[in-house]
Design a protein around this motif. Structure first.
Motif, PDB file in Angstrom:
ATOM      1  N   ALA A   2      -5.108-102.805 -60.450  1.00  0.00           N
ATOM      2  CA  ALA A   2      -5.165-101.629 -59.580  1.00  0.00           C
ATOM      3  C   ALA A   2      -6.580-101.416 -59.061  1.00  0.00           C
ATOM      4  O   ALA A   2      -7.558-101.650 -59.768  1.00  0.00           O
ATOM      5  N   VAL A  37       5.158 -96.313 -52.890  1.00  0.00           N
ATOM      6  CA  VAL A  37       4.515 -97.460 -53.525  1.00  0.00           C
ATOM      7  C   VAL A  37       4.569 -98.625 -52.544  1.00  0.00           C
ATOM      8  O   VAL A  37       5.618 -98.935 -51.992  1.00  0.00           O
ATOM      9  N   LYS A  41       1.601-103.104 -55.397  1.00  0.00           N
ATOM     10  CA  LYS A  41       0.641-102.062 -55.787  1.00  0.00           C
ATOM     11  C   LYS A  41       1.335-101.063 -56.706  1.00  0.00           C
ATOM     12  O   LYS A  41       2.538-101.062 -56.849  1.00  0.00           O
ATOM     13  N   SER A  42       0.536-100.197 -57.273  1.00  0.00           N
ATOM     14  CA  SER A  42       1.098 -99.099 -58.050  1.00  0.00           C
ATOM     15  C   SER A  42       1.007 -97.829 -57.212  1.00  0.00           C
ATOM     16  O   SER A  42       0.385 -97.818 -56.158  1.00  0.00           O
TER      17      SER A  42
END
Length: 161
Positions: A2, A37, A41-42
């Motif tokens: 991240a 989202v 990715k988060s």
């Protein structure tokens, strides 16, 4: 891995929201993507002026009367587009001007004096409008009660009734 955009101290003692729009950058005119989202990715948490920008955008794009238990929330902005009233940039500017009092009332009505000033609404100004077919791009400068500003570029695809 991240990407880190903030530190823990940026969020201490503050409420957060989940970012529903991706791509906003300070002092940059870039289009945003509506997504909770992104692939690979988060999710992201936001606070401060970004939280205000998101609240503003959601309120502007919500058609008034569509929330069953909150019939006064939203504006007539998108409704006018869907009814085919946006033929020129002046039409979009007029719809924005007509929606502004509802925006101010609704955003201020959900705020508390205990909310941080950079998350409270002061004003919004439509800086530019581009109208091409069914896509409208608007540049809106939003100012918080703390005096911080953010210029958001909102792309809107209009689907008529």
């Amino acid at each position: 891995m991240a990407e880190q955009y903030a530190t823990l101290t940026d969020y201490i003692g503050r409420t957060v929201d989940i970012a529903a729009f991706k791509g906003w950058k300070v002092n940059s005119h870039v289009k945003v993507t509506q997504a909770l989202v992104m692939p690979g990715k988060s999710g992201e948490l936001i606070t401060g002026i970004e939280k205000l920008i998101q609240r503003y955008t959601i309120e502007l794009l919500t058609e008034q009367g569509t929330l069953v238990y909150l019939p006064n929330r939203g504006t007539g902005f998108i409704t006018s587009a869907r009814q085919g009233f946006w033929r020129t940039t002046a039409d979009v500017q007029d719809a924005f001007s007509l929606a502004s009092p509802d925006m101010s009332r609704n955003l201020r009505g959900e705020e508390s004096t205990s909310d941080p000033d950079d998350e409270r609404f002061d004003s919004a100004k439509l800086l530019a409008v581009s109208l091409l077919g069914d896509e409208v791009t608007m540049s809106i400068k939003i100012t918080s009660l703390a005096g911080s500003t953010f210029t958001a570029v909102l792309p809107i695809t209009v689907t008529p009734f």
